[in-house]
Design a protein around this motif. Structure first.
Motif, short mmCIF file in Angstrom:
data_model
loop_
_atom_site.label_atom_id
_atom_site.label_comp_id
_atom_site.label_asym_id
_atom_site.label_seq_id
_atom_site.Cartn_x
_atom_site.Cartn_y
_atom_site.Cartn_z
N GLN A 112 13.54 1.57 8.32
CA GLN A 112 13.28 2.71 7.44
C GLN A 112 12.57 2.30 6.16
O GLN A 112 11.95 3.13 5.50
CB GLN A 112 14.58 3.42 7.10
CG GLN A 112 15.56 2.58 6.28
CD GLN A 112 16.89 3.27 6.09
OE1 GLN A 112 16.96 4.34 5.50
NE2 GLN A 112 17.95 2.68 6.62
N GLN A 113 12.64 1.02 5.81
CA GLN A 113 11.98 0.56 4.60
C GLN A 113 10.58 0.01 4.87
O GLN A 113 9.84 -0.30 3.94
CB GLN A 113 12.83 -0.50 3.90
CG GLN A 113 14.15 0.04 3.38
CD GLN A 113 14.82 -0.87 2.37
OE1 GLN A 113 14.70 -2.08 2.44
NE2 GLN A 113 15.54 -0.28 1.43
N SER A 114 10.20 -0.08 6.14
CA SER A 114 8.95 -0.75 6.47
C SER A 114 7.70 -0.10 5.90
O SER A 114 6.76 -0.82 5.50
CB SER A 114 8.82 -0.91 7.99
OG SER A 114 8.87 0.34 8.66
N PRO A 115 7.60 1.25 5.81
CA PRO A 115 6.38 1.79 5.20
C PRO A 115 6.21 1.35 3.75
O PRO A 115 5.13 0.88 3.35
CB PRO A 115 6.56 3.31 5.33
CG PRO A 115 7.48 3.48 6.49
CD PRO A 115 8.44 2.32 6.40
N ALA A 116 7.25 1.48 2.95
CA ALA A 116 7.14 1.12 1.53
C ALA A 116 7.01 -0.38 1.34
O ALA A 116 6.28 -0.84 0.44
CB ALA A 116 8.35 1.64 0.75
N MET A 117 7.68 -1.16 2.17
CA MET A 117 7.62 -2.61 2.02
C MET A 117 6.27 -3.17 2.45
O MET A 117 5.73 -4.09 1.82
CB MET A 117 8.74 -3.27 2.82
CG MET A 117 10.13 -2.97 2.29
SD MET A 117 10.35 -3.59 0.60
CE MET A 117 12.04 -3.03 0.25
N GLY A 118 5.71 -2.62 3.52
CA GLY A 118 4.37 -3.04 3.92
C GLY A 118 3.33 -2.67 2.88
O GLY A 118 2.44 -3.48 2.57
N ARG A 119 3.43 -1.47 2.35
CA ARG A 119 2.51 -1.05 1.30
C ARG A 119 2.63 -1.95 0.07
O ARG A 119 1.61 -2.38 -0.50
CB ARG A 119 2.79 0.41 0.91
CG ARG A 119 1.89 0.94 -0.20
CD ARG A 119 2.23 2.36 -0.58
NE ARG A 119 3.58 2.50 -1.14
CZ ARG A 119 4.06 3.64 -1.63
NH1 ARG A 119 3.33 4.75 -1.60
NH2 ARG A 119 5.29 3.69 -2.11
#
Length: 405
Positions: free
Chosen positions: A362-369
């Motif tokens: 669930q954190q992957s979009p913000a963490m990748g960005r």
């Protein structure tokens, strides 16, 4: 959708960014780099198992929540919700990408002590300040809305049914990977076995097949293997694999409404899966680090621990049949169960993307960005992720996040 295949040997001898690990964190970072108009470098993703059979991404609940106790973690999940609901627009209006949504059955935290109830009362203040729609529920309110629960021992519940629940993480992962490759990111089925360090910088990585690849920056996105990858650079990181068990079961008498992802006070959790089936998860009382390749299933855990708890909490689950079961790994940050992000203070081009402790998908979009921003600008721009710095590991200064499952 056709299966993607990876070459073994990179196309180049030098890359601006080498990402070690091509599961959801590595692929998110790769995609966000390609989506940043200010980044014009070359990217290599090295994935040791392109089948992804044993990666944490493949063993997830695939759910997201906003019920955290720190504002930053709430904001991170809010971005994930926005990304998923607007995925086609976010990914360049690519009409091959299916519209996605969130099945917002919510997370139901159940407190059986006043102490934990007070934690839920404090957490909701943080969540409401960030715009989350969390509600507290008394036992009577829970009985009225979700009559299948036994709440005789419950003091308070907490739930949010807006942008909190199941989402198709596999589809997002697949399209990040697919579009990143189409935009020029090289993926190889290989393994980084050594790093060559010159003072404060990693100058190259050595692959299992013998190639030495020069690099400008290295991203450690190797999930439960984060510590092994860091040691190649002469660095320690407090991340270890912990085993987490999952079961999908069918109920003889299905519930008459969606089951929220229910976190029992025991730590056992269970959620709606569809079609009269449900997915449960838990772990043994003894929770040591395990070998990277240990996916042995403890079959006694269901009969002796998980099922009795579920059947007590939801009496309709006294008659169920397990359909599938598996063991996966959490990448546990043993300091504080939160992400470790950004550069190492002494090896300046070694970037951490590690330690998500069960809430990585669930954190992957913000963490990748965020990682793509750091690689491009040397700073975070959309969300300030500096609280997750490796420096807190050095200081032994944990982030207090009380909502850990």
């Amino acid at each position: 959708m056709a299966k993607l295949t990876f070459d073994t040997v990179p196309n180049r001898a030098s890359y601006d960014v080498v990402i070690v690990g091509g599961a959801i964190m590595g692929s998110s970072t790769a995609w966000f780099l390609t989506d940043n108009p200010d980044f014009d470098g070359s990217v290599l993703v090295v994935e040791r198992d392109p089948s992804y059979e044993f990666c944490s991404t493949a063993h997830t609940n695939s759910c997201m929540r906003q019920q955290f106790s720190t504002e930053l973690n709430v904001r991170i999940s809010q971005f994930a919700a926005d990304f998923v609901k607007n995925i086609r627009a976010r990914m360049g209006d690519d009409d091959r990408i299916p519209p996605l949504s969130i099945r917002s059955f919510g997370y139901m935290y159940l407190a059986d002590t006043e102490g934990f109830a007070d934690v839920l009362r404090e957490n909701i203040k943080v969540q409401h300040a960030a715009g989350a729609a969390t509600q507290l529920m008394t036992p009577d309110e829970i009985r009225s809305t979700y009559p299948f629960y036994n709440v005789d021992d419950i003091v308070l519940g907490s739930i949010n049914t807006v942008d909190e629940g199941y989402w198709d993480g596999a589809a997002v992962f697949d399209w990040w990977k697919r579009q990143a490759r189409e935009r020029g990111v090289d993926y190889v089925a290989n393994e980084v076995v050594a790093m060559n360090r010159d003072g404060r910088r990693i100058t190259s990585v050595t692959l299992k097949t013998g190639e030495v690849i020069a690099c400008g920056q290295v991203v450690n996105a190797s999930g439960p293997r984060a510590a092994r990858t860091a040691r190649m650079a002469g660095i320690d990181v407090p991340v270890e694999p912990r085993k987490r068990y999952s079961w999908v079961f069918k109920a003889e008498t299905p519930l008459n409404r969606d089951l929220p992802l229910t976190i029992d006070p025991s730590g056992v959790h269970c959620r709606e899966n569809g079609g009269g089936t449900y997915q449960a998860g838990g772990h043994a009382d003894m929770d040591p680090a395990v070998d990277y390749d240990d996916f042995h299933m403890d079959h006694s855990l269901w009969e002796n621990h998980v099922w009795p708890i579920l059947a007590t909490r939801i009496p309709a689950f006294e008659a169920v049949k397990v359909q599938s079961e598996w063991a996966g790994h959490y990448s546990v940050n043993t300091l504080d169960h939160n992400a470790i992000l950004g550069p190492h203070p002494e090896v300046e081009n070694f970037i951490f993307l590690n330690g998500f402790s069960g809430h990585g998908l669930q954190q992957s979009p913000a963490m990748g960005r965020a990682t793509a921003e750091w690689l491009t600008y040397g700073e975070y721009r959309a969300l300030d992720m500096t609280p997750f710095t490796y420096q807190r590991i050095v200081r032994n200064d944990p982030i207090l996040e009380t909502a850990v499952i």
